[in-house]
Design a protein around this motif. Structure first.
Motif, PDB file in Angstrom:
ATOM      1  N   LEU A 195       0.828  -1.214   0.000  1.00  0.00           N
ATOM      2  CA  LEU A 195       0.000   0.000   0.000  1.00  0.00           C
ATOM      3  C   LEU A 195       0.859   1.259   0.000  1.00  0.00           C
ATOM      4  O   LEU A 195       0.571   2.219  -0.737  1.00  0.00           O
ATOM      5  N   ILE A 196       1.916   1.270   0.797  1.00  0.00           N
ATOM      6  CA  ILE A 196       2.798   2.439   0.844  1.00  0.00           C
ATOM      7  C   ILE A 196       3.549   2.590  -0.477  1.00  0.00           C
ATOM      8  O   ILE A 196       3.704   3.714  -0.990  1.00  0.00           O
ATOM      9  N   TRP A 203       2.524   1.737  -3.409  1.00  0.00           N
ATOM     10  CA  TRP A 203       1.573   2.303  -4.371  1.00  0.00           C
ATOM     11  C   TRP A 203       1.409   3.807  -4.145  1.00  0.00           C
ATOM     12  O   TRP A 203       1.334   4.590  -5.096  1.00  0.00           O
ATOM     13  N   ASN A 204       1.422   4.223  -2.881  1.00  0.00           N
ATOM     14  CA  ASN A 204       1.199   5.634  -2.545  1.00  0.00           C
ATOM     15  C   ASN A 204       2.405   6.525  -2.835  1.00  0.00           C
ATOM     16  O   ASN A 204       2.249   7.712  -3.137  1.00  0.00           O
ATOM     17  N   ILE A 205       3.617   5.962  -2.768  1.00  0.00           N
ATOM     18  CA  ILE A 205       4.831   6.771  -2.971  1.00  0.00           C
ATOM     19  C   ILE A 205       5.532   6.421  -4.277  1.00  0.00           C
ATOM     20  O   ILE A 205       6.711   6.741  -4.459  1.00  0.00           O
ATOM     21  N   ARG A 206       4.821   5.764  -5.187  1.00  0.00           N
ATOM     22  CA  ARG A 206       5.442   5.231  -6.407  1.00  0.00           C
ATOM     23  C   ARG A 206       6.160   6.291  -7.256  1.00  0.00           C
ATOM     24  O   ARG A 206       7.096   5.977  -7.994  1.00  0.00           O
ATOM     25  N   TRP A 241       6.301  11.967   3.477  1.00  0.00           N
ATOM     26  CA  TRP A 241       5.464  11.093   2.641  1.00  0.00           C
ATOM     27  C   TRP A 241       4.003  11.558   2.671  1.00  0.00           C
ATOM     28  O   TRP A 241       3.599  12.321   3.569  1.00  0.00           O
ATOM     29  N   PRO A 242       3.195  11.076   1.731  1.00  0.00           N
ATOM     30  CA  PRO A 242       1.765  11.430   1.733  1.00  0.00           C
ATOM     31  C   PRO A 242       1.065  10.986   3.028  1.00  0.00           C
ATOM     32  O   PRO A 242       1.534  10.068   3.715  1.00  0.00           O
ATOM     33  N   PHE A 257      -1.595   9.291   3.545  1.00  0.00           N
ATOM     34  CA  PHE A 257      -2.024   7.887   3.544  1.00  0.00           C
ATOM     35  C   PHE A 257      -0.913   6.977   4.071  1.00  0.00           C
ATOM     36  O   PHE A 257      -1.151   6.119   4.934  1.00  0.00           O
ATOM     37  N   SER A 258       0.307   7.188   3.587  1.00  0.00           N
ATOM     38  CA  SER A 258       1.443   6.367   4.021  1.00  0.00           C
ATOM     39  C   SER A 258       1.766   6.608   5.486  1.00  0.00           C
ATOM     40  O   SER A 258       2.045   5.663   6.248  1.00  0.00           O
TER      41      SER A 258
END
Length: 478
Positions: free
Chosen positions: A282-283, A285-288, A322-323, A325-326
């Motif tokens: 999940l992380i 995907w969020n910081i890709r 980081w965002p 979400f992460s």
């Protein structure tokens, strides 16, 4: 209360700490540092006072749960007070509250620091700072039980008070053998990690100190950027071993005695690895888009997930950037923590499992009032005593957490900083977010907040109750 046994145990703890303080003295000799004199002085005092305290062995060596909990809590307070003295004597951390904060953070394997420039410390101080992680990771009283037979079967009261998790059991019938096995596994994994880091090109001093921090899931680095300066291979090694030290040590024991079915059948370990895999995905995907390649993003995502869920606290990047979400996932992992019976902190995966299954049972009972359902863990039904102990732990945890947040909020920091400062210390993680993030430290907090967080670190490491009972008047009555 058996005061003579408690005095005897504390004397042994002093002697063990005195012997361990000789190791940074050796480092000071190798690097020709005058700061080592402070460690030598404190080591000499510990050995002398400890010898006097245990000169007369108690006639009655029986002790009960109250004595065990009290001995453990006082031992950790004594360890921390004495361990802070070298920092004060060599003037590398001149403030008493800061030296105590750093030492408690080390022994409780928290890794929260008040130092603005870690690299300014002498090598012997850096070594002691990291060694406190290794000592506290498995627990000094577990080590004491491995070398000293005490009070027959009542030794379990000490082990139960110091060991993390909802239940504590012996690996083999004899308690002393159990603790020797635990420390043997702990030592072997530490040596393997240090050798791999050494083979990867890391200097010997760095390899040892980082291995101490990883083994104890502590997170004190010897560089200002924690683990960011190390190579990709070295970060991968740290990631793997952080995860390994977050596993229940019973799993390694079953592998050691060639019972792979019991080792791989550990339900808590399977859930633990599942949480790590899902959180990393999940992380990532969020910081890709934050890194040059997907592989680099995977490395940093896995490193931070492993670091936070095992409550180690190393950082390979400033995850505070980081965002949301992460960062939210990482905060949730702070509370979940590692497996019971590991060196990690947090609530523990097994408690979270039992809690969610208890909620599921209550929902089912609401729909079907006449149904009888049991909560299971590792394929076995849990008795009411274990369930009640977990419920009591969670209630005490929430109350302590809320009270700590309220007191730390007097510093008037933003809510995220206040909330994660308590989460990072009570769960023995280290870095929080914003003002106490991985690129910052805890130096700006007031004296009151530091003492609140010091208590939280000790309470989190000792599963709350050994520290909370110090405030119970009945514990001090004869």
């Amino acid at each position: 209360m058996n005061k003579s046994v408690i005095r005897y145990i504390l004397s042994w703890v002093l002697q063990i700490e005195g012997a361990l303080l000789l190791l940074p003295c050796l480092v000071a000799v190798l690097y020709r540092e005058k700061s080592g004199i402070a460690f030598a002085v404190v080591a000499f005092l510990c050995l002398c006072i400890g010898s006097l305290g245990k000169w007369k062995k108690p006639k009655n060596t029986d002790f009960y749960a109250r004595d065990g909990f009290l001995a453990v809590s006082l031992s950790w307070v004594l360890l921390s007070l004495v361990g802070a003295l070298p920092f004060l004597l060599n003037r590398e951390i001149p403030s008493f509250e800061d030296a105590l904060f750093e030492t408690i953070s080390g022994f409780t394997t928290t890794g929260a620091s008040i130092l603005t420039d870690v690299e300014a410390l002498s090598r012997c101080s850096l070594f002691w700072r990291s060694l406190t992680h290794w000592i506290g990771g498995m627990g000094v009283l577990v080590f004491l039980l491995a070398i000293l037979p005490l009070a027959g079967g009542n030794q379990m009261h000490l082990l139960r008070a110091e060991s993390p998790g909802p239940t504590v059991g012996k690996l083999v019938p004899r308690m002393r053998s159990s603790t020797q096995i635990l420390y043997g596994i702990y030592f072997a994994l530490t040596v393997v990690e240090a050798l791999l880091l050494l083979l990867s090109g890391m200097p010997l001093f760095d390899s040892l100190t980082l291995s101490f921090g990883t083994a104890g899931t502590g997170g004190f680095g010897i560089l200002n950027d924690s683990a960011a300066s190390y190579t990709a291979v070295q970060q991968v090694i740290l990631t793997v071993f952080m995860i390994l030290f977050g596993v229940n040590f019973n799993v390694y024991y079953f592998l050691l005695i060639r019972k792979p079915k019991q080792a791989f059948g550990c339900e808590e370990a399977r859930v633990y690895f599942g949480i790590i895999a899902v959180s990393t995905a999940l992380i990532l995907w969020n910081i890709r888009d934050a890194f040059g390649s997907l592989l680099e993003g995977l490395r940093h995502a896995a490193f931070q997930v492993a670091s936070i869920i095992t409550t180690t606290g190393f950082s390979s990047v400033d995850f505070n950037a980081w965002p949301t979400f992460s960062k939210t996932i990482l905060v949730l992992l702070m509370f979940i923590g590692a497996c019971a019976g590991s060196t990690g902190g947090g609530i523990k995966v097994s408690r979270c499992l039992v809690f969610f299954r208890s909620v599921k049972r209550e929902v089912a009972a609401t729909v079907h009032p006449r149904s009888v359902r049991r909560v299971h863990l590792e394929g076995r039904p849990l008795d009411k005593q274990v369930l009640h102990s977990i419920e009591r732990f969670l209630v005490a945890y929430v109350l302590l957490f809320a009270g700590s947040v309220l007191l730390v909020s007097l510093d008037n920091l933003d809510f995220t900083s206040t909330f994660t400062a308590v989460a990072a210390t009570l769960n023995n993680i280290g870095p929080g977010l914003e003002a106490v993030g991985p690129a910052s430290n805890f130096s700006a907090l007031s004296g009151l907040s530091k003492f609140v967080l010091m208590f939280d670190m000790l309470a989190g490491r000792l599963e709350l109750f050994p520290m909370l009972i110090l405030f119970s008047p009945s514990i001090w009555k004869k």
